[in-house]
Design a protein around this motif. Structure first.
Motif, short mmCIF file in Angstrom:
data_model
loop_
_atom_site.label_atom_id
_atom_site.label_comp_id
_atom_site.label_asym_id
_atom_site.label_seq_id
_atom_site.Cartn_x
_atom_site.Cartn_y
_atom_site.Cartn_z
N ALA A 84 1.33 -0.65 0.53
CA ALA A 84 0.60 -0.06 -0.25
C ALA A 84 1.10 1.17 0.11
N PHE A 85 0.20 2.56 -0.93
CA PHE A 85 1.51 3.91 -0.77
C PHE A 85 0.32 4.63 -0.32
N MET A 86 0.80 5.61 -0.34
CA MET A 86 0.44 7.43 -0.08
C MET A 86 0.96 8.31 -0.63
N ASN A 87 1.31 8.73 -1.93
CA ASN A 87 1.23 9.13 -3.10
C ASN A 87 2.46 8.67 -3.55
N ASP A 88 2.61 7.54 -3.30
CA ASP A 88 3.99 6.51 -4.13
C ASP A 88 4.64 6.18 -3.48
N ILE A 89 3.78 6.52 -1.90
CA ILE A 89 5.05 6.13 -0.47
C ILE A 89 4.71 4.89 -0.57
N PRO A 90 5.25 4.82 -0.12
CA PRO A 90 5.11 2.42 0.51
C PRO A 90 4.45 2.91 1.95
N LEU A 91 3.84 2.32 1.64
CA LEU A 91 3.36 1.66 3.84
C LEU A 91 3.26 0.65 4.59
N PRO A 92 4.26 1.11 5.22
CA PRO A 92 4.76 0.24 6.02
C PRO A 92 3.65 -0.68 7.06
N LYS A 93 3.74 -2.23 7.14
CA LYS A 93 3.69 -2.84 8.09
C LYS A 93 2.66 -2.33 9.29
N LEU A 94 1.68 -2.56 9.96
CA LEU A 94 1.69 -1.74 10.65
C LEU A 94 1.81 -2.34 12.42
N ASP A 95 2.73 -1.74 13.30
CA ASP A 95 3.34 -2.57 14.14
C ASP A 95 2.07 -2.66 15.61
N LYS A 96 2.75 -3.77 16.00
CA LYS A 96 1.91 -4.08 17.40
C LYS A 96 1.50 -2.70 18.29
N VAL A 97 0.26 -2.53 18.54
CA VAL A 97 0.07 -1.62 19.29
C VAL A 97 -0.75 -1.85 20.77
N GLU A 98 -0.44 -1.39 22.02
CA GLU A 98 -1.25 -1.69 22.72
C GLU A 98 -2.28 -0.44 22.96
N ILE A 99 -4.12 -1.50 23.97
CA ILE A 99 -4.74 -0.59 23.56
C ILE A 99 -5.13 0.85 24.14
N GLU A 100 -3.72 0.89 25.22
CA GLU A 100 -3.41 1.93 26.02
C GLU A 100 -2.94 3.23 25.07
N LYS A 101 -2.01 2.40 24.02
CA LYS A 101 -1.64 3.73 23.23
C LYS A 101 -2.38 3.50 22.09
N ALA A 102 -4.30 3.32 21.77
CA ALA A 102 -4.25 3.05 20.76
C ALA A 102 -5.24 4.52 20.30
N ILE A 103 -5.33 4.61 19.35
CA ILE A 103 -6.21 5.96 18.84
C ILE A 103 -7.31 4.95 17.86
N SER A 158 -21.94 -4.71 9.95
CA SER A 158 -21.06 -3.60 10.95
C SER A 158 -19.72 -3.99 10.41
N PHE A 159 -18.67 -3.13 10.93
CA PHE A 159 -17.35 -3.37 10.68
C PHE A 159 -16.24 -3.17 11.18
N PHE A 160 -14.87 -3.45 10.92
CA PHE A 160 -13.75 -3.77 12.55
C PHE A 160 -12.81 -3.58 11.69
N VAL A 161 -11.58 -2.71 11.22
CA VAL A 161 -10.43 -2.59 11.09
C VAL A 161 -9.82 -2.20 12.04
N GLY A 162 -8.30 -2.92 11.63
CA GLY A 162 -7.07 -1.88 13.10
C GLY A 162 -6.03 -3.56 13.01
N GLU A 163 -5.12 -3.18 13.61
CA GLU A 163 -3.77 -3.66 13.60
C GLU A 163 -4.42 -4.95 14.70
N LYS A 164 -3.51 -6.15 14.17
CA LYS A 164 -4.51 -7.42 14.37
C LYS A 164 -4.19 -7.28 15.64
#
Ligand code: IPD
Ligand code: CA
Ligand code: CA
Ligand code: CA
Length: 263
Positions: A136-155, A244-250
């Protein structure tokens, strides 16, 4: 054999052209109508942009089918063949009231598999793009794979309506999630919220009801950065139904499903 690279190149070219049309429309007055209720808006631009894509696709790829929010495409009841799923303006309310925070969204599927996802934030000139297996890309800049995130630090992207009494979910299931995460955001464009998850600007996005055109492109982006995709109860999405729909860091996605939504 389907030439996905050719389709990808054309779709990108057309989405940029459509963005230009939308930018020009800011100089003239909009015609605004209501759909199912007074808050469900549609404008002449939603219709014109959808018709623009349909005429381009039909001239170039007469055998492809098109599912568009405004109904100018085909009656689609299966994912067979090449299917374009188009939301000409996702976030029409923002388009009308704010002239920002909306996007054009196009997901292109082959026999049910998402090959191309394009979400174009016209005003910020940010084109989110994914091609199956190539990232995946944003304006042709590659988007990195998502890093693990703990719920307390999630938006988390969520509309505040889901933490009020509503007919779709027991809001008391949602309140503890909202309290636990670092912060919540609501942008009013499901496609952009999916793009933000893919870009790591949000760690998750949940909502009780979306239509295929809201998420078809977003799914391809999220898939390419290794995010998880499901309904709010963790089931597989049916792309052609309102759901219904839920997406996020795995890790975050799994944690929220197991500890909060499927208790
Ligand atoms: C809407 C937006 C909004 C979501 C609604 C959608 P539209 O799409 O994506 O964020 O909450 O469910 O209908 O009508 O502006 O294309
Ligand atoms: Ca709409
Ligand atoms: Ca939409
Ligand atoms: Ca729309």
């Amino acid at each position: 054999m389907t030439n996905w690279k050719d389709i990808d190149q054309k779709a990108k070219q057309w989405i940029i052209e459509a963005g230009e049309k939308i930018r020009h429309s800011f100089d003239s007055s909009l015609s605004i109508q209501y759909k199912s209720n007074p808050n469900d808006l549609v404008t002449n631009m939603d219709k014109e942009i959808e018709q623009f894509f349909i005429s381009r696709i039909q001239e170039t790829y007469p055998e492809h089918r098109i599912l568009g929010e405004e109904g100018y495409g085909d009656e689609v009841s299966s994912m067979d063949g090449v299917l374009w799923i188009i939301d000409p303006i996702d976030g029409t309310m923002n388009f009308v009231h704010q002239q920002r925070n909306f996007a054009i969204s196009i997901g292109i599927y082959g026999d049910g598999v998402g090959y191309i996802g394009l979400i174009y934030d016209v005003v910020h000139n940010e084109l989110y793009h994914a091609f199956k297996g190539e990232g995946a890309f944003m304006n042709d800049i590659p988007l990195p794979k998502l890093d693990k995130v703990e719920i307390e630090k999630a938006i988390l992207g969520i509309n505040p309506v889901w933490v009020t009494e509503n007919p779709r979910i027991d809001y008391q299931l949602i309140v503890p999630i909202v309290k636990k995460v670092r912060g919540t955001r609501s942008y009013g464009s499901a496609a952009l919220e999916c793009a933000y998850v893919a870009a790591g600007r949000l760690d998750g996005y949940m909502t009780m009801r979306l239509a295929p055109w809201d998420f078809a492109a977003g799914l391809v982006l999220i898939e390419e950065v290794g995010g998880s995709i499901s309904t709010m109860t963790g089931e597989k999405l049916d792309i052609l139904t309102k759901t219904s729909f839920f997406v996020g860091e795995k890790h975050l996605h799994k944690h929220i499903i197991e500890e909060y939504l499927n208790k």
